[in-house]
Design a protein around this motif. Structure first.
Motif: not given
Length: 304
Positions: A194-211
């Motif tokens: 589980i990652g706890v995002a420390v920035l707002k509107q961090a849904d884009y990180l899901n794409h970055d992590i999958r990449q």
């Protein structure tokens, strides 16, 4: 540079005992990666390790990276320059350099070359054309992304994953996604990361992590929680800071409120809300970053 100097003993694991955990029948352990290296701690060391090895094996004479003025990554890279006698350049989000800033002061003292750019230019840090121009400007340099997140970084974080005690859940703070991706790649399929995002509107990180993981990912299941940013990157609430101080006083566990403090406070809330089934074991990753406390004091955001 001798690669053997990167072979460090593993950081300790601290068990947390608390009435809430007993009541909810939860085991909580902290992987104290803040104690991994005397000056380059936590996930910044894990991410830098194989980047520095690649720098040597590729015959580069320096590296170029990116960071904000208070960046943990900038601090770690500067310390690496000092510790291993390396030449490093950092592109700093400017436009001006505040030499009283403790992170900048340390980077300069370590001999790192700092190059300020305006915010518009800094936003080009992932642009292939801009990176090609930097490669021309620093022709024999290895370019390391902001935060150190790339495939080489994942190698180091996978070593962290393989050192962890057996757990149902492994939890980390998430800024760029590299630590979460490396943990997911290195943990077994029986563990949920589980990652706890420390920035707002961090849904884009899901794409970055999958990449980062690619479509052939065979490791642990993972997810990113995006509701525990407490105001956004670099921001935090009084409640988060009070929790950090409580952890320091009660468990001799130093935290900063930008990354690890938010992550552990989120875990505490989730345990209170019965998010984790009874009998669960959780390992939280202390990713270091304690140098950030000096920057927060400098800006008057926490007491000196």
């Amino acid at each position: 540079m001798d690669i053997n100097q990167f072979l460090l003993p593993e950081s300790p694991v601290q068990e947390i005992q608390h009435p809430l955990l007993e009541q909810k029948k939860i085991k909580l352990a902290i992987k104290r990666d803040d104690l991994l290296h005397p000056i380059i701690s936590g996930n910044k060391w894990r991410k830098l390790k194989y980047n520095l090895i690649n720098m040597q094996t590729q015959g580069c004479d320096s590296f170029v990276t990116f960071g904000g003025a208070f960046s943990n990554h900038l601090y770690a890279c500067a310390m690496a320059c000092k510790a291993f006698n390396l030449k490093g350049h950092a592109i700093i989000r400017g436009p001006e350099l505040d030499k009283r800033n403790p992170t900048i002061k340390m980077a300069l003292a370590c001999g790192m070359q700092l190059h300020t750019v305006d915010r518009k230019t800094y936003r080009q840090r992932h642009n292939p054309e801009y990176l090609a121009s930097l490669q021309n400007q620093f022709p024999n340099s290895l370019i390391i992304p902001e935060g150190g997140t790339n495939q080489a970084a994942l190698q180091g974080v996978m070593e962290l994953a393989q050192s962890l005690p057996k757990s149902n859940y492994v939890v980390c703070a998430t800024g760029s996604g590299g630590t979460l991706a490396g943990l997911a790649k290195g943990c077994t399929g029986n563990t949920q990361v589980i990652g706890v995002a420390v920035l707002k509107q961090a849904d884009y990180l899901n794409h970055d992590i999958r990449q980062l993981l690619t479509t052939q990912h065979q490791g642990a299941l993972w997810q990113l929680l995006t509701d525990f940013h407490y105001g956004g990157y670099g921001k935090f609430t009084d409640e988060v800071w009070t929790f950090c101080e409580l952890m320091r006083q009660t468990f001799h566990l130093p935290l900063e409120p930008i990354y690890t403090g938010k992550m552990l406070f989120a875990i505490w809330q989730l345990i209170s809300q019965d998010y984790f089934p009874k009998g669960s074991s959780i390992t939280a990753i202390h990713t270091g970053g304690l140098q950030g406390l000096d920057g927060l004091k400098y800006r008057g955001l926490i007491p000196r």
